[in-house]
Design a protein around this motif. Structure first.
Motif, mmCIF file in Angstrom:
data_model
loop_
_atom_site.group_PDB
_atom_site.id
_atom_site.type_symbol
_atom_site.label_atom_id
_atom_site.label_comp_id
_atom_site.label_asym_id
_atom_site.label_seq_id
_atom_site.Cartn_x
_atom_site.Cartn_y
_atom_site.Cartn_z
ATOM 1 N N THR A 134 0.798 -1.236 0.000
ATOM 2 C CA THR A 134 0.000 0.000 0.000
ATOM 3 C C THR A 134 0.823 1.275 0.000
ATOM 4 O O THR A 134 0.280 2.347 -0.243
ATOM 5 C CB THR A 134 -0.924 0.039 1.226
ATOM 6 N N ALA A 255 -10.261 -3.209 -0.211
ATOM 7 C CA ALA A 255 -9.809 -3.553 -1.564
ATOM 8 C C ALA A 255 -8.348 -3.153 -1.767
ATOM 9 O O ALA A 255 -7.948 -2.035 -1.446
ATOM 10 C CB ALA A 255 -10.694 -2.861 -2.599
ATOM 11 N N LEU A 256 -7.585 -4.072 -2.318
ATOM 12 C CA LEU A 256 -6.203 -3.776 -2.683
ATOM 13 C C LEU A 256 -6.048 -3.602 -4.184
ATOM 14 O O LEU A 256 -5.055 -3.042 -4.645
ATOM 15 C CB LEU A 256 -5.273 -4.900 -2.201
ATOM 16 N N ASP A 258 -7.487 -2.414 -8.085
ATOM 17 C CA ASP A 258 -8.383 -1.535 -8.825
ATOM 18 C C ASP A 258 -9.427 -2.423 -9.493
ATOM 19 O O ASP A 258 -9.137 -3.108 -10.485
ATOM 20 C CB ASP A 258 -7.591 -0.745 -9.867
ATOM 21 N N ARG A 266 -15.864 0.916 -9.625
ATOM 22 C CA ARG A 266 -14.739 1.412 -8.847
ATOM 23 C C ARG A 266 -15.037 1.323 -7.354
ATOM 24 O O ARG A 266 -16.131 1.615 -6.903
ATOM 25 C CB ARG A 266 -14.447 2.868 -9.216
ATOM 26 N N GLU A 267 -14.024 0.917 -6.604
ATOM 27 C CA GLU A 267 -14.098 0.873 -5.156
ATOM 28 C C GLU A 267 -12.819 1.493 -4.615
ATOM 29 O O GLU A 267 -11.714 1.207 -5.114
ATOM 30 C CB GLU A 267 -14.222 -0.587 -4.680
ATOM 31 N N THR A 269 -9.433 2.088 -2.811
ATOM 32 C CA THR A 269 -8.432 1.102 -2.415
ATOM 33 C C THR A 269 -7.598 1.602 -1.243
ATOM 34 O O THR A 269 -7.485 2.812 -1.002
ATOM 35 C CB THR A 269 -7.485 0.782 -3.582
ATOM 36 N N THR A 271 -4.404 1.493 -1.091
ATOM 37 C CA THR A 271 -3.290 2.231 -1.674
ATOM 38 C C THR A 271 -3.696 3.667 -1.988
ATOM 39 O O THR A 271 -2.944 4.623 -1.720
ATOM 40 C CB THR A 271 -2.817 1.535 -2.959
ATOM 41 N N TYR A 333 -1.038 -11.142 -3.201
ATOM 42 C CA TYR A 333 -1.199 -9.850 -3.870
ATOM 43 C C TYR A 333 0.118 -9.311 -4.433
ATOM 44 O O TYR A 333 0.114 -8.318 -5.169
ATOM 45 C CB TYR A 333 -1.815 -8.832 -2.922
#
Length: 450
Positions: A134, A255-256, A258, A266-267, A269, A271, A333
């Protein structure tokens, strides 16, 4: 004992020595057997019914089997709700299960630095991965997302005010309400804006000598659309810093990735929130991250350290099983291209309708001819993530009284849970693993024949 007077009740020593009891004693502990026999005798006395050996021992056996059955049981999720809270939310990846079995089933270096031979930090591995993935300076893990929010407020805002938009004072499953968590954390809530429109100026006007932080909360399981307004996250963080305050975000779904890359809406993230300048970001591990139940905490090193040193941290810390599973999921991830296939929740979310239909047809072929009809439908994300998003799917509609059939499937081993619609029981293969198809077919055949 079958010929015994039906109006007489045998003594316990006679019951325990009966052939039926001897067979039961081979499968169940003697104290449990005696308790079951005594309970059945009491039931006969209360009812006034006479004694017959066959029904008496059958009832005792049923009680023993029920008592021996685990409270947590495997369930085949045929509801089509990917992150089904009642069914444990995200199914764990194979890598997480392997890590639990191989590394932490026995003793492990939970709080031991093997190189130094001194006490270590149980959070070190997951914290390092969270930082790597992140861009955060530091990370911490607690036992769920609500715990992360409570710890953040207790450590950072107790005795002062937390400023929150009225449109973000949400309630999620189980009656978890943001205003109540703020109060429980020892802070006072300062509401700003309106339900549908909150501007940066609203936050600025609310800042006073008692303000400790500006809090942004993911709306989780609902959306406001239409005439809406909300400040840019980076602008909100900058406003907090300009006044010497902290900017904190409860990102909810964790969420990590995109998700637009996967064809989903879209959610926000983790990051993105760190890049926007938030000092602290909290989220859940068992939603869109696809891992175990956990509360993820990441942000600036000094701020995360305040949470780590807070007395409440010890009550909220996760155990070795959670940490092993979470570490394994976070490692997946590191491979952005392979993670979707490796994390079951993500794989289910992106499964195209055609792939679901193929699985539905395979399942239907394993059932008696005419036992199921394929119908169009929609799957849901669940878990307070991506509210309103419906995923096109292909359902199996089963004949017969839906409630009775659903009850028989829930009583099976493994249990099967579907959903009822239009008076029929519907099974959604989206949330049924490929390896579960034959088992599900066997369960459905048994339920239809019962």
């Amino acid at each position: 004992m079958d010929a015994a007077n039906p109006r007489a009740l045998p003594a316990m020593h006679r019951l325990l020595s009966a052939p039926e009891a001897v067979l039961l004693a081979a499968r169940h502990p003697r104290p449990a057997l005696a308790a079951a026999l005594r309970a059945e005798l009491d039931a006969l006395r209360r009812s006034g019914r006479g004694f017959t050996a066959a029904s008496f021992f059958a009832a005792a056996e049923a009680a023993l089997e029920a008592a021996a059955r685990p409270g947590l049981r495997r369930v085949i999720n045929a509801t089509g709700v990917v992150l089904h809270t009642n069914l444990g939310r995200a199914p764990l990846p194979a890598a997480a299960l392997a890590a639990i079995a191989a590394e932490v089933g026995g003793y492990c270096n939970l709080e031991l630095d093997l190189e130094a031979g001194a006490r270590g930090d149980r959070h070190a591995a997951c914290a390092a991965l969270l930082a790597e993935l992140t861009g955060a300076e530091a990370g911490l893990v607690v036992n769920n997302g609500a715990a992360a929010m409570l710890l953040a407020l207790s450590a950072l805002a107790a005795g002062g005010e937390a400023v929150v938009s009225r449109g973000e004072l949400v309630e999620i499953g189980g009656g978890f309400r943001i205003p109540e968590v703020i109060r429980q954390g020892g802070a006072r809530l300062a509401e700003v804006g309106t339900t549908n429109r909150t501007r940066l100026a609203d936050y600025a006007a609310a800042i006073g000598p008692e303000t400790r932080l500006l809090l942004r909360v993911h709306q989780s399981n609902y959306r406001i659309t239409g005439f809406t307004a909300a400040p840019d996250p980076a602008a909100l963080a900058a406003l907090a810093h300009a006044h010497g305050l902290l900017a904190v975000e409860d990102l909810g779904s964790g969420a990590l990735l995109d998700l637009t890359r996967l064809g989903l809406p879209r959610e926000p993230t983790l990051t993105g929130s760190i890049a926007a300048g938030f000092d602290l970001v909290v989220a859940s591990g068992d939603k869109l991250l696809g891992g175990p139940q956990a509360g993820l905490i990441l942000g600036r090193r000094e701020v995360v350290g305040r949470l780590a040193r807070h007395p409440l941290m010890r009550a909220l810390r996760p155990d070795k099983l959670t940490l092993a599973a979470l570490e394994a999921v976070l490692r997946l991830y590191r491979d952005p291209e392979g993670v979707v296939a490796a994390v079951p929740a993500l794989a289910m979310l992106v499964m195209p309708r055609e792939a679901v239909a193929a699985r539905a047809m395979r399942l239907a072929a394993l059932l008696p001819p005419g036992a199921a009809e394929l119908v169009e439908g929609e799957s849901l994300v669940g878990g307070g993530s991506l509210p309103g998003v419906a995923l096109p799917t292909c359902l199996l509609a089963l004949p017969g009284p839906a409630e009775a059939l659903a009850a028989r499937l829930r009583a099976g081993r493994p249990a099967v849970v579907g959903r009822i619609g239009g008076g029929r029981l519907l099974l959604d293969p989206r949330t049924v693993a490929e390896a579960e198809v034959e088992t599900l077919a066997e369960a459905v055949r048994a339920a239809l024949a019962a």
